[in-house]
Design an enzyme around this catalytic site. Structure first.
Site, PDB file in Angstrom:
ATOM      1  N   THR A  63       4.379  -6.957  24.725  1.00  0.00           N
ATOM      2  CA  THR A  63       5.566  -7.289  25.508  1.00  0.00           C
ATOM      3  C   THR A  63       5.780  -8.814  25.497  1.00  0.00           C
ATOM      4  OG1 THR A  63       4.419  -7.456  27.630  1.00  0.00           O
ATOM      5  CG2 THR A  63       5.192  -5.273  26.983  1.00  0.00           C
ATOM      6  N   ARG A 110      42.824  -1.070  59.036  1.00  0.00           N
ATOM      7  CA  ARG A 110      41.400  -1.366  59.279  1.00  0.00           C
ATOM      8  C   ARG A 110      40.928  -2.431  58.294  1.00  0.00           C
ATOM      9  NH1 ARG A 110      37.994   3.553  56.249  1.00  0.00           N
ATOM     10  NH2 ARG A 110      39.044   3.296  54.257  1.00  0.00           N
ATOM     11  N   HIS A 119      31.208  -1.238  56.841  1.00  0.00           N
ATOM     12  CA  HIS A 119      31.991  -1.046  58.072  1.00  0.00           C
ATOM     13  C   HIS A 119      32.018  -2.298  58.949  1.00  0.00           C
ATOM     14  CE1 HIS A 119      32.111   3.109  56.942  1.00  0.00           C
ATOM     15  NE2 HIS A 119      30.802   3.271  57.080  1.00  0.00           N
ATOM     16  N   GLN A 163      38.297   5.993  48.109  1.00  0.00           N
ATOM     17  CA  GLN A 163      38.387   6.880  46.948  1.00  0.00           C
ATOM     18  C   GLN A 163      39.677   6.637  46.164  1.00  0.00           C
ATOM     19  OE1 GLN A 163      37.201   7.719  49.968  1.00  0.00           O
ATOM     20  NE2 GLN A 163      35.881   9.515  49.910  1.00  0.00           N
ATOM     21  N   LYS A 222       9.695  -5.822  27.984  1.00  0.00           N
ATOM     22  CA  LYS A 222       9.572  -6.907  28.961  1.00  0.00           C
ATOM     23  C   LYS A 222      10.757  -6.867  29.917  1.00  0.00           C
ATOM     24  CE  LYS A 222       6.466 -10.294  29.271  1.00  0.00           C
ATOM     25  NZ  LYS A 222       5.029  -9.921  29.253  1.00  0.00           N
TER      26      LYS A 222
HETATM   27  O1  URC Z   1      37.854   5.321  52.724  1.00  0.00           O
HETATM   28  C1  URC Z   1      37.036   6.056  53.307  1.00  0.00           C
HETATM   29  N1  URC Z   1      36.549   7.163  52.685  1.00  0.00           N
HETATM   30  C2  URC Z   1      35.646   8.016  53.283  1.00  0.00           C
HETATM   31  O2  URC Z   1      35.227   9.024  52.666  1.00  0.00           O
HETATM   32  C3  URC Z   1      35.231   7.702  54.595  1.00  0.00           C
HETATM   33  N2  URC Z   1      34.375   8.300  55.455  1.00  0.00           N
HETATM   34  C4  URC Z   1      34.352   7.543  56.591  1.00  0.00           C
HETATM   35  O3  URC Z   1      33.650   7.792  57.612  1.00  0.00           O
HETATM   36  N3  URC Z   1      35.193   6.492  56.457  1.00  0.00           N
HETATM   37  C5  URC Z   1      35.744   6.549  55.214  1.00  0.00           C
HETATM   38  N4  URC Z   1      36.637   5.758  54.582  1.00  0.00           N
END
Ligand code: URC
Length: 324
Positions: free
Chosen positions: A62, A191, A284, A256, A12
């Site tokens: 279920t 940014r 963005h 990352q 379920k």
């Molecule tokens: O922190 C980021 N990692 C990316 O891999 C990436 N690629 C992107 O266009 N902007 C960003 N910013």
């Protein structure tokens, strides 16, 4: 043409359940969306339209799974903790039904936070009034496996956070990336960084003692070790805290790099967690070009008005695993 059934799973989904636990006038509440799926000797229901031929392989409906979920929400001592409640449900299904060998239980826990109320100069959490302060969910995904025998049950628990929306308006850069003929992105040393956090951490697998109570089919908690699966409320609090603290304070070189710092810290703080995975959309925010009216708004130092882009977003994901 010939083919054979190679895998089957049923159960379920989207069972909505709310539970209030009253301690006098002080109430605890949880709201869960539950999915409970089972694997076992169920092939003939697919291949021979056989819902009931053999006693031990009769198809548990279920609907039954939904009713068991409500029954356990009423009687389980684990109901307030989503990891333990999911383990209880999974253990119940594999213990009660001979032909069910594995159960997969997923829970989404919705956010109900106590409303802070003023009492004179103090502010106190209200004993039974709550607010939905955000779409963030605590998530749990357990696998209860009795395929080696009903007395050799094992558990695997993954848990985490979904839909936790965060934003910082500074402290994030993205420079020195590879450029080629397709690159249009400009380097920025300041940014906006916004993401909707999707976090999943995996505990080391463990064994589950066979249930003793025939009606509740409840497992026994062997003892709470900090950072382990039986300390799942503590692990959740620490993982959420790491996520927010690192996000806020890291001088981010990229999504990352910030993501990996979070993962390292969660593994360091929780001995029972073996893997941590984040999946982070890079949502963005694009400075509006106001040159049409002669106003500068595109350089990082002057950008104040942004367009939040619904799509596309970046999507950055990685898993860190304990090595010792
Ligand atoms: O922190 C980021 N990692 C990316 O891999 C990436 N690629 C992107 O266009 N902007 C960003 N910013």
């Amino acid at each position: 043409m010939s083919c054979a059934l190679s895998h089957a799973l049923y159960g379920k989904d989207k069972v909505r359940v709310f539970r209030v636990v009253r301690e006098g006038g002080f109430h605890n509440v949880v709201e869960y969306n539950v999915r409970a799926l089972m694997e076992g000797d169920i092939e003939t229901s697919y291949t021979q339209a056989d819902n009931s031929v053999v006693m031990f392989t009769r198809l548990t409906t279920t609907y039954t799974v939904k009713n068991i979920t409500y029954f356990l929400a009423k009687v389980s001592p684990h109901v307030l903790n989503p990891e333990r409640f999911a383990l209880h449900l999974g253990t119940f299904l594999v213990s009660k039904y001979k032909h069910i060998h594995k159960a997969f239980v997923d829970i989404e826990m919705l956010k109900w936070s106590r409303i802070p109320v003023s009492e004179g100069s103090d502010v106190k959490p209200h004993p039974f009034s709550f607010v939905r302060d955000g779409e963030e969910k605590r998530i749990v995904s357990v696998e209860v496996d009795a395929s080696n025998g009903k007395d050799k049950i094992t558990g695997l628990v993954k848990a985490g956070i979904k839909d936790l929306l965060v934003l910082k308006s500074s402290g994030s850069a993205f420079t020195n990336f590879w450029r080629d003929e397709y690159t249009t992105l400009v380097e920025v040393d300041d940014r906006i960084f916004s993401t909707s956090v999707d976090l999943e951490y995996t505990y080391a697998p463990f064994s589950i003692a066979s249930p003793t109570d025939e009606k509740k089919l409840e497992f026994v908690v062997p003892g709470v070790v900090k950072g382990g699966v039986w300390d799942s409320d503590g692990v959740f609090e620490r993982a959420r805290n790491v996520t927010l603290q690192v996000f806020a304070t890291d001088d981010s070189a990229s999504v990352q790099a910030t993501l990996y710092k979070m993962e390292q810290q969660i593994i360091a703080e929780n001995d029972g967690v073996d893997h941590v995975k984040y999946t982070l959309p890079n949502k963005h925010y694009v400075p509006v070009d106001m040159s049409y009216i002669g106003i500068g708004n595109t350089k990082p130092t002057e950008a104040e008005v942004f367009i939040p882009l619904a799509a596309p977003s970046g999507l950055i994901s990685a898993t860190a695993s304990r090595t010792k």
